[in-house]
Design a protein around this motif. Sequence first.
Motif, PDB file in Angstrom:
ATOM      1  N   TRP A 203       5.171   2.956   0.413  1.00 16.42           N
ATOM      2  CA  TRP A 203       3.956   2.911  -0.395  1.00 16.42           C
ATOM      3  C   TRP A 203       3.268   1.550  -0.323  1.00 16.42           C
ATOM      4  O   TRP A 203       2.040   1.455  -0.337  1.00 16.42           O
ATOM      5  CB  TRP A 203       4.294   3.248  -1.844  1.00 16.42           C
ATOM      6  N   THR A 204       4.057   0.493  -0.231  1.00 22.69           N
ATOM      7  CA  THR A 204       3.504  -0.866  -0.172  1.00 22.69           C
ATOM      8  C   THR A 204       3.340  -1.360   1.261  1.00 22.69           C
ATOM      9  O   THR A 204       3.096  -2.546   1.499  1.00 22.69           O
ATOM     10  CB  THR A 204       4.393  -1.842  -0.958  1.00 22.69           C
ATOM     11  N   LEU A 205       3.489  -0.443   2.212  1.00 19.60           N
ATOM     12  CA  LEU A 205       3.230  -0.720   3.635  1.00 19.60           C
ATOM     13  C   LEU A 205       4.138  -1.811   4.212  1.00 19.60           C
ATOM     14  O   LEU A 205       3.732  -2.582   5.085  1.00 19.60           O
ATOM     15  CB  LEU A 205       1.755  -1.094   3.847  1.00 19.60           C
ATOM     16  N   ARG A 206       5.387  -1.841   3.752  1.00 22.38           N
ATOM     17  CA  ARG A 206       6.349  -2.798   4.309  1.00 22.38           C
ATOM     18  C   ARG A 206       6.707  -2.390   5.730  1.00 22.38           C
ATOM     19  O   ARG A 206       6.819  -1.199   6.045  1.00 22.38           O
ATOM     20  CB  ARG A 206       7.614  -2.842   3.438  1.00 22.38           C
ATOM     21  N   GLU A 207       6.896  -3.364   6.589  1.00 22.04           N
ATOM     22  CA  GLU A 207       7.241  -3.103   7.985  1.00 22.04           C
ATOM     23  C   GLU A 207       8.593  -2.389   8.080  1.00 22.04           C
ATOM     24  O   GLU A 207       9.535  -2.718   7.357  1.00 22.04           O
ATOM     25  CB  GLU A 207       7.292  -4.403   8.785  1.00 22.04           C
ATOM     26  N   GLU A 208       8.662  -1.422   8.980  1.00 15.52           N
ATOM     27  CA  GLU A 208       9.886  -0.645   9.157  1.00 15.52           C
ATOM     28  C   GLU A 208      11.083  -1.533   9.479  1.00 15.52           C
ATOM     29  O   GLU A 208      12.197  -1.297   9.000  1.00 15.52           O
ATOM     30  CB  GLU A 208       9.665   0.382  10.269  1.00 15.52           C
ATOM     31  N   ASN A 247      -3.420   7.015  -1.299  1.00 19.14           N
ATOM     32  CA  ASN A 247      -3.061   5.908  -0.411  1.00 19.14           C
ATOM     33  C   ASN A 247      -3.150   6.398   1.038  1.00 19.14           C
ATOM     34  O   ASN A 247      -2.143   6.755   1.653  1.00 19.14           O
ATOM     35  CB  ASN A 247      -1.651   5.409  -0.731  1.00 19.14           C
ATOM     36  N   PRO A 248      -4.346   6.413   1.611  1.00 15.52           N
ATOM     37  CA  PRO A 248      -4.553   6.972   2.949  1.00 15.52           C
ATOM     38  C   PRO A 248      -3.862   6.204   4.069  1.00 15.52           C
ATOM     39  O   PRO A 248      -3.779   6.701   5.200  1.00 15.52           O
ATOM     40  CB  PRO A 248      -6.086   6.931   3.110  1.00 15.52           C
ATOM     41  N   ASP A 249      -3.351   4.990   3.772  1.00 18.86           N
ATOM     42  CA  ASP A 249      -2.620   4.230   4.792  1.00 18.86           C
ATOM     43  C   ASP A 249      -1.186   4.730   4.959  1.00 18.86           C
ATOM     44  O   ASP A 249      -0.475   4.309   5.882  1.00 18.86           O
ATOM     45  CB  ASP A 249      -2.597   2.741   4.427  1.00 18.86           C
ATOM     46  N   VAL A 250      -0.764   5.597   4.056  1.00 22.24           N
ATOM     47  CA  VAL A 250       0.592   6.151   4.099  1.00 22.24           C
ATOM     48  C   VAL A 250       0.557   7.507   4.778  1.00 22.24           C
ATOM     49  O   VAL A 250      -0.392   8.277   4.620  1.00 22.24           O
ATOM     50  CB  VAL A 250       1.163   6.286   2.666  1.00 22.24           C
ATOM     51  N   SER A 251       1.602   7.825   5.543  1.00 20.10           N
ATOM     52  CA  SER A 251       1.683   9.136   6.192  1.00 20.10           C
ATOM     53  C   SER A 251       3.130   9.619   6.205  1.00 20.10           C
ATOM     54  O   SER A 251       4.071   8.815   6.195  1.00 20.10           O
ATOM     55  CB  SER A 251       1.158   9.079   7.627  1.00 20.10           C
ATOM     56  N   ASN A 252       3.289  10.906   6.244  1.00 20.71           N
ATOM     57  CA  ASN A 252       4.638  11.460   6.330  1.00 20.71           C
ATOM     58  C   ASN A 252       5.234  11.258   7.722  1.00 20.71           C
ATOM     59  O   ASN A 252       6.452  11.314   7.883  1.00 20.71           O
ATOM     60  CB  ASN A 252       4.635  12.943   5.945  1.00 20.71           C
TER      61      ASN A 252
END
Length: 315
Positions: A203-208, A247-252
């Motif tokens: 959700w917070t776009l942390r790097e994998e 949050n459109p920057d998130v994807s499944n």
Amino acid sequence: MARWKKYLMFLLIFILFIVPANFFTGSLLFKSSNSHGLSNDYYIVENGRPMILIRNICSMIGAGIEWNKDTKEILCTKGIVEIKMALKSETVYVNGVAKSLDAAIQVKGGKALVPLSFPWKDMNIGVSWNAKKKSLTVTKGPIVFFGDSLTQGFGLKKYFTSGNLINKGVSANTTKDALKRVNDVIGNKPDKVFIMLGTNDIWTLREEEDIMDNYNEIINKIRSACPYVEIIVQSVLPMGKNALARNPDVSNKGIESLNTRIKDMVKVCSLKYVDIGILLKDKNGNMSDKYTKDGVHINSSAYDLWAKKIKDMVQ
């Protein structure tokens, strides 16, 4: 009444009134009973001292046990603890370190028996004998659930009969937050740890890569302090369309990619992986609307499925 019916009725009464209630929970007490042979399932008494059937106890506590017909040795494993022993020996080896027993390992009726001095503590197991009552007590550590708000909302006592469950879920936790409080888990000396983390990282776009670094460090810290522990890693759940819209920057697809990395880690570390997310997906791969309102948090129907999936492991 036929003789067999009388015997069955007597047996049911015995189970209800003689076998203690905590027989069915995390703390196990087995009372000797010559007439029904209950004691023979777990130990025999020789010269006033118990000799314990190692395979039966290992099965009860979730430890692995193997017989090497070539070396004539028994290998008992729990977590990353390995206990190697030879028949008729008074020495066992715990991860290569020799430890002495007060009696030799025996075989009777094709079954291996070990003395009370067996290194149970190395597997975080308590085994004690009450000579006066002729009873053997076996105890093990709690089962800890470690995660974020999804875990926090899991009403464990509603679903599981084990009385030794601890919920360490904290709302909004990322893997970095969980790493900071991993000692909360370690301090309980758990028998098992169920982990579900990663939703808030996504959700917070942390790097994998950062997420996996945190995951590996969490696993290493738990294993280092509690080498006997069984770790079950659960998949990161998919998100529903309401969350994806916010949050459109998130994807499944990103969640699927993270779960693939987590599965690879689990395989390398010889842990267990359980895919909970697959139970909640709709035909498009999103979390189904029937399991969530906000697209992230889940309802009781989803928890029902989650609990059913892991029920056999929570014991």
